[in-house]
Write a protein that holds these residues in place. Structure first.
Motif, PDB file in Angstrom:
ATOM      1  N   UNK A   1     -17.598  28.238   0.981  1.00  0.00           N
ATOM      2  CA  UNK A   1     -16.734  27.108   0.650  1.00  0.00           C
ATOM      3  C   UNK A   1     -17.048  25.885   1.489  1.00  0.00           C
ATOM      4  N   UNK A   2     -16.080  24.964   1.582  1.00  0.00           N
ATOM      5  CA  UNK A   2     -16.296  23.691   2.273  1.00  0.00           C
ATOM      6  C   UNK A   2     -16.506  23.863   3.764  1.00  0.00           C
ATOM      7  N   UNK A   3     -15.864  24.882   4.321  1.00  0.00           N
ATOM      8  CA  UNK A   3     -16.078  25.223   5.734  1.00  0.00           C
ATOM      9  C   UNK A   3     -15.689  26.681   5.940  1.00  0.00           C
ATOM     10  N   UNK A   4     -16.368  27.320   6.872  1.00  0.00           N
ATOM     11  CA  UNK A   4     -16.096  28.733   7.117  1.00  0.00           C
ATOM     12  C   UNK A   4     -14.824  28.946   7.919  1.00  0.00           C
ATOM     13  N   UNK A   5     -14.642  28.142   8.958  1.00  0.00           N
ATOM     14  CA  UNK A   5     -13.453  28.281   9.786  1.00  0.00           C
ATOM     15  C   UNK A   5     -12.370  27.357   9.248  1.00  0.00           C
ATOM     16  N   UNK A   6     -11.250  27.937   8.850  1.00  0.00           N
ATOM     17  CA  UNK A   6     -10.167  27.177   8.236  1.00  0.00           C
ATOM     18  C   UNK A   6      -8.964  27.125   9.183  1.00  0.00           C
ATOM     19  N   UNK A   7      -8.392  25.935   9.312  1.00  0.00           N
ATOM     20  CA  UNK A   7      -7.165  25.764  10.076  1.00  0.00           C
ATOM     21  C   UNK A   7      -6.290  24.738   9.372  1.00  0.00           C
TER      22      UNK A   7
ATOM     23  N   UNK B   1     -31.484  24.660   1.486  1.00  0.00           N
ATOM     24  CA  UNK B   1     -30.131  24.104   1.397  1.00  0.00           C
ATOM     25  C   UNK B   1     -29.129  25.258   1.268  1.00  0.00           C
ATOM     26  N   UNK B   2     -28.113  25.293   2.115  1.00  0.00           N
ATOM     27  CA  UNK B   2     -27.237  26.476   2.183  1.00  0.00           C
ATOM     28  C   UNK B   2     -26.229  26.549   1.041  1.00  0.00           C
ATOM     29  N   UNK B   3     -25.587  27.711   0.933  1.00  0.00           N
ATOM     30  CA  UNK B   3     -24.394  27.893   0.111  1.00  0.00           C
ATOM     31  C   UNK B   3     -23.154  28.077   0.967  1.00  0.00           C
ATOM     32  N   UNK B   4     -23.338  28.107   2.252  1.00  0.00           N
ATOM     33  CA  UNK B   4     -22.250  28.312   3.210  1.00  0.00           C
ATOM     34  C   UNK B   4     -22.228  27.113   4.140  1.00  0.00           C
ATOM     35  N   UNK B   5     -21.055  26.507   4.318  1.00  0.00           N
ATOM     36  CA  UNK B   5     -20.956  25.272   5.078  1.00  0.00           C
ATOM     37  C   UNK B   5     -19.992  25.409   6.243  1.00  0.00           C
ATOM     38  N   UNK B   6     -20.317  24.719   7.317  1.00  0.00           N
ATOM     39  CA  UNK B   6     -19.413  24.645   8.463  1.00  0.00           C
ATOM     40  C   UNK B   6     -18.471  23.455   8.368  1.00  0.00           C
ATOM     41  N   UNK B   7     -18.879  22.441   7.613  1.00  0.00           N
ATOM     42  CA  UNK B   7     -18.007  21.277   7.450  1.00  0.00           C
ATOM     43  C   UNK B   7     -18.437  20.501   6.215  1.00  0.00           C
ATOM     44  N   UNK B   8     -17.491  19.761   5.661  1.00  0.00           N
ATOM     45  CA  UNK B   8     -17.716  18.899   4.501  1.00  0.00           C
ATOM     46  C   UNK B   8     -16.962  17.603   4.717  1.00  0.00           C
ATOM     47  N   UNK B   9     -17.625  16.475   4.470  1.00  0.00           N
ATOM     48  CA  UNK B   9     -16.969  15.168   4.610  1.00  0.00           C
ATOM     49  C   UNK B   9     -17.380  14.268   3.451  1.00  0.00           C
ATOM     50  N   UNK B  10     -16.386  13.537   2.926  1.00  0.00           N
ATOM     51  CA  UNK B  10     -16.680  12.489   1.955  1.00  0.00           C
ATOM     52  C   UNK B  10     -17.046  11.227   2.720  1.00  0.00           C
ATOM     53  N   UNK B  11     -18.241  10.721   2.487  1.00  0.00           N
ATOM     54  CA  UNK B  11     -18.689   9.495   3.155  1.00  0.00           C
ATOM     55  C   UNK B  11     -18.178   8.268   2.412  1.00  0.00           C
TER      56      UNK B  11
ATOM     57  N   UNK C   1     -17.645   6.891 -10.593  1.00  0.00           N
ATOM     58  CA  UNK C   1     -18.576   5.807 -10.277  1.00  0.00           C
ATOM     59  C   UNK C   1     -19.739   6.293  -9.416  1.00  0.00           C
ATOM     60  N   UNK C   2     -19.424   6.820  -8.242  1.00  0.00           N
ATOM     61  CA  UNK C   2     -20.459   7.276  -7.317  1.00  0.00           C
ATOM     62  C   UNK C   2     -19.795   8.006  -6.169  1.00  0.00           C
ATOM     63  N   UNK C   3     -20.591   8.700  -5.390  1.00  0.00           N
ATOM     64  CA  UNK C   3     -20.073   9.288  -4.158  1.00  0.00           C
ATOM     65  C   UNK C   3     -21.228   9.765  -3.301  1.00  0.00           C
ATOM     66  N   UNK C   4     -20.942   9.887  -2.004  1.00  0.00           N
ATOM     67  CA  UNK C   4     -21.849  10.503  -1.041  1.00  0.00           C
ATOM     68  C   UNK C   4     -21.070  11.529  -0.248  1.00  0.00           C
ATOM     69  N   UNK C   5     -21.590  12.750  -0.189  1.00  0.00           N
ATOM     70  CA  UNK C   5     -20.991  13.833   0.584  1.00  0.00           C
ATOM     71  C   UNK C   5     -21.905  14.228   1.727  1.00  0.00           C
ATOM     72  N   UNK C   6     -21.300  14.563   2.866  1.00  0.00           N
ATOM     73  CA  UNK C   6     -22.033  15.178   3.961  1.00  0.00           C
ATOM     74  C   UNK C   6     -21.561  16.619   4.089  1.00  0.00           C
ATOM     75  N   UNK C   7     -22.506  17.518   4.174  1.00  0.00           N
ATOM     76  CA  UNK C   7     -22.187  18.921   4.460  1.00  0.00           C
ATOM     77  C   UNK C   7     -23.026  19.373   5.651  1.00  0.00           C
ATOM     78  N   UNK C   8     -22.414  20.190   6.502  1.00  0.00           N
ATOM     79  CA  UNK C   8     -23.067  20.642   7.736  1.00  0.00           C
ATOM     80  C   UNK C   8     -23.180  22.156   7.753  1.00  0.00           C
ATOM     81  N   UNK C   9     -24.307  22.643   8.219  1.00  0.00           N
ATOM     82  CA  UNK C   9     -24.491  24.062   8.498  1.00  0.00           C
ATOM     83  C   UNK C   9     -25.231  24.196   9.812  1.00  0.00           C
TER      84      UNK C   9
END
Length: 654
Positions: free
Chosen positions: A116-122, A557-567, A573-581
């Motif tokens: 999902x969007x991040x593995x550790x959820x809080x 490119x992973x299927x598992x993410x540590x973080x997700x951010x909308x830039x 219209x458009x979008x840019x996403x950042x995902x971290x692993x």
């Protein structure tokens, strides 16, 4: 003693809660009842969201209002969420009397997700329970939680055990006039295109989730439901009765060709699914995991066998590919070359020929070190789809027999297709499949199905669900060619917010109907769209002919993410996403419009004090070309990226 400092705040709150609101079913303004102190607001832990409870003075309905708190000012996001249920033998609606309100309880959510969007959820919330009785003195509870990123609430009957038919759920959301919305017309497979509307709302049934822009509050909200189980049916949104009022309604009797009752039967004591409203900026919505945060934790103690990853898939480029042993082998070879762990055997695997059968194919796949996945047409007898193998999973006994065979054959997961119903019996069937699959350590994904309801927290081997108009539609109609660019820019703000999405993306060659998106746009979808198992759908030549840096990205490119951010971005219209692993960051950007544009991205999400290599793969001079570059960057850097019309880009920072 100075009583003023105690009395004045109370009077201010009373004055606010006695304000006006639009009554349900009416077009005039009516004044709410005076609200005593036991109905004071529920406030989120970060003090940025608030929910207040009211009773309409004219008709007696109870409703909630959601407020955003900005600069110590409370602004209405949703003016009224009507509450209540009607059972077969009694009503819990405008005849409710509030008996008491519980003390606030602090809720702390912390868990590890499988994908999902991040593995550790809080997450954090404040919870209050409002205890009502109706005119028959029967108890009825409203449980309200204010999380930092939204409101969730549910109904509960705490009384003694009994069986009841729910005739109608009265939950409905009143939308401010002038608010914009993005809604998908109801269809049983949840495979449509979102429609943008403002002021003049079409009256019909709609799929979840619904996206709204609360212009007066300068924020956004997404309406959904979570933690649905077999004690209820799935609901949908309907503004058939009033254009600005979206009620939760049950499946149509015709959904599933009469399979099961449209109205659910509950056994008390009972609690409803959570009604979820994610509230905040677009970034808050895109990054939220609230639908899963509020769902039931898993009871599985061993999840090491659950392995997200990418799969090669032959159906998009060859609709009858799995019927052909040589095609199956070619896609296994593709998975080897691209370092993807899985390949999917889609429909007609039971009729495989041209040099080998299923057993021959499995021997070949295993010899290559690839893990096979397999498809079933087993949504139930209510569908008219005759594709085989058909209906092998319909009963517990048949599932146990089939799953035992699959484990013996070395199959790692199943794709189950053509449910297309959200009645209570079907919800029970979905969950029975998941429970039985877990006992055999089989991963699961659903097609022709409902939108995610938070189940992958309860059943972490649920890797993905379709419930999206995806790349498969290039096979079906010519319209999708021109729908896809803007549609792709809506999905990250709607469907993919609430759970994994099996769009089957990243296709460079053409299927029956051609693309209008650029190669840069298609590549970006590997990052922009999230799915526990990501089926990359192009034919082998489509991937093997790519430039080496592009192939390298698709390999890692992973299927598992540590973080997700909308830039940045805006729906359609458009979008840019950042995902971290781990220590690697990925950027995916897409343009949904018919004009080129430039986007500037600050890299301030990078940890300070360290430099990285940025590899940027952007649009080239035309749709089928790339511009590839590398440079050193740090957290103070920014990049300017040019996108073609309907274009895009991908970047890897390592």
């Amino acid at each position: 003693m100075n009583y003023t400092r105690f009395v004045l705040p109370f009077l201010i709150i009373l004055a606010f809660l006695m304000g006006t609101t639009r009554s349900y079913g009416l077009t005039t303004e009516t004044r709410s009842q005076t609200v005593p102190d036991n109905q004071l607001p529920v406030v989120s832990p970060n003090n940025l969201l608030k929910a207040t409870l009211h009773q309409d003075a004219t008709e007696g309905w109870w409703y909630m209002t959601i407020h955003a708190i900005k600069m110590d000012t409370s602004v209405v996001v949703i003016p009224a969420i009507k509450l209540g249920l009607i059972l077969d033998e009694q009503s819990f609606s405008n005849n409710l009397i509030l008996v008491r309100r519980s003390k606030d309880e602090a809720i702390a959510v912390s868990y590890h997700a499988s994908h999902g969007k991040r593995l550790q959820r809080k997450n954090q919330a404040n919870e209050a329970t409002f205890h009502f009785v109706n005119s028959n003195k029967s108890p009825f509870d409203l449980v309200v939680r204010l999380y930092n990123d939204g409101l969730t609430f549910r109904y509960a009957f705490p009384d003694k055990k009994g069986s009841h038919l729910v005739k109608e759920e009265l939950t409905s959301y009143l939308v401010n006039e002038g608010d914009a919305c993005w809604l998908e017309p109801w269809n049983s497979a949840n495979e449509g295109v979102y429609i943008y509307q403002k002021r003049s709302f079409t009256q019909r049934d709609w799929c979840y989730p619904g996206l709204f822009e609360a212009s007066q509050a300068d924020c956004w909200y997404l309406i959904h439901e979570a933690d649905l189980n077999d004690t209820y049916c799935g609901t949908k949104l309907s503004n058939q009765q009033s254009p600005n009022q979206y009620q939760l309604v049950f499946p149509n009797p015709r959904d599933g060709n009469g399979l099961g009752a449209a109205q659910p039967t509950i056994t008390t004591p009972w609690a409803s699914p959570w009604r979820v409203v994610v509230v905040g900026s677009l970034a808050t919505l895109v990054e939220s995991t609230l639908v899963e945060d509020v769902s039931t934790p898993t009871s599985l103690t061993n999840t090491e066998w659950i392995k997200p990853g990418k799969a090669s898939w032959n159906y998009w480029s060859n609709n009858h590919g799995t019927k052909d042993f040589k095609v199956v082998c070619a896609f296994a070879d593709l998975a080897v070359e691209m370092q993807w762990p899985y390949t999917l055997l889609d429909w007609e695997w039971d009729a495989m020929g041209n040099g080998g059968n299923l057993n021959d194919a499995l021997r070949y796949i295993h010899a290559k070190g690839i893990k096979p996945l397999i498809w079933y047409n087993s949504g139930g007898p209510h569908t008219g789809v005759s594709a085989t193998p058909r209906d092998r999973l319909l009963t517990h006994e048949s599932r146990l027999e089939e799953f035992a065979k699959l484990k013996h054959l070395g199959i790692y997961g199943i794709k189950v297709d053509f449910f297309e119903s959200e009645k209570q019996d079907m919800i029970r069937y979905y969950l029975d499949i998941l429970k039985d699959a877990a006992s055999f350590k089989l991963m699961v994904y659903f097609h022709g199905c409902l939108v995610p309801r938070g189940w992958n927290r309860t059943y972490p081997h649920l890797m993905t669900l379709e419930s999206v108009k995806g790349a498969e539609w290039y096979n079906n109609i010519p319209d999708f060619t021109w729908q896809a660019p803007a549609h792709n820019c809506v999905m990250p703000f709607t469907r993919n917010v609430v759970g994994a999405m099996d769009y089957t993306p990243v296709t460079f060659t053409n299927s029956q109907h051609p693309h209008a998106t650029s190669y840069g746009h298609e590549l970006a979808l590997s990052i922009v769209f999230e799915s526990g198992i990501q089926h990359l759908a192009d034919r082998p030549d489509g991937y093997l002919s790519l430039p080496e840096p592009v192939k390298d990205l698709l390999k890692v490119v992973p299927n598992v993410w540590d973080d997700t951010k909308l830039i940045n971005g805006y729906p359609g219209r458009d979008l840019t996403l950042m995902r971290q692993r781990n220590d690697t960051f990925y950027l995916g950007g897409i343009n949904g419009e018919n004009r080129p544009k430039r986007t500037t991205i600050k890299l301030d999400f990078l940890p300070p004090g360290k430099t990285y290599t940025l590899r940027l793969i952007a649009d080239g001079e035309h749709d089928k070309s790339f511009s590839i570059s590398e440079r050193r960057v740090d957290h103070t850097s920014s990049i300017d990226v040019w996108m073609l019309r309907r274009g895009g880009f991908a970047a890897m920072i390592f």
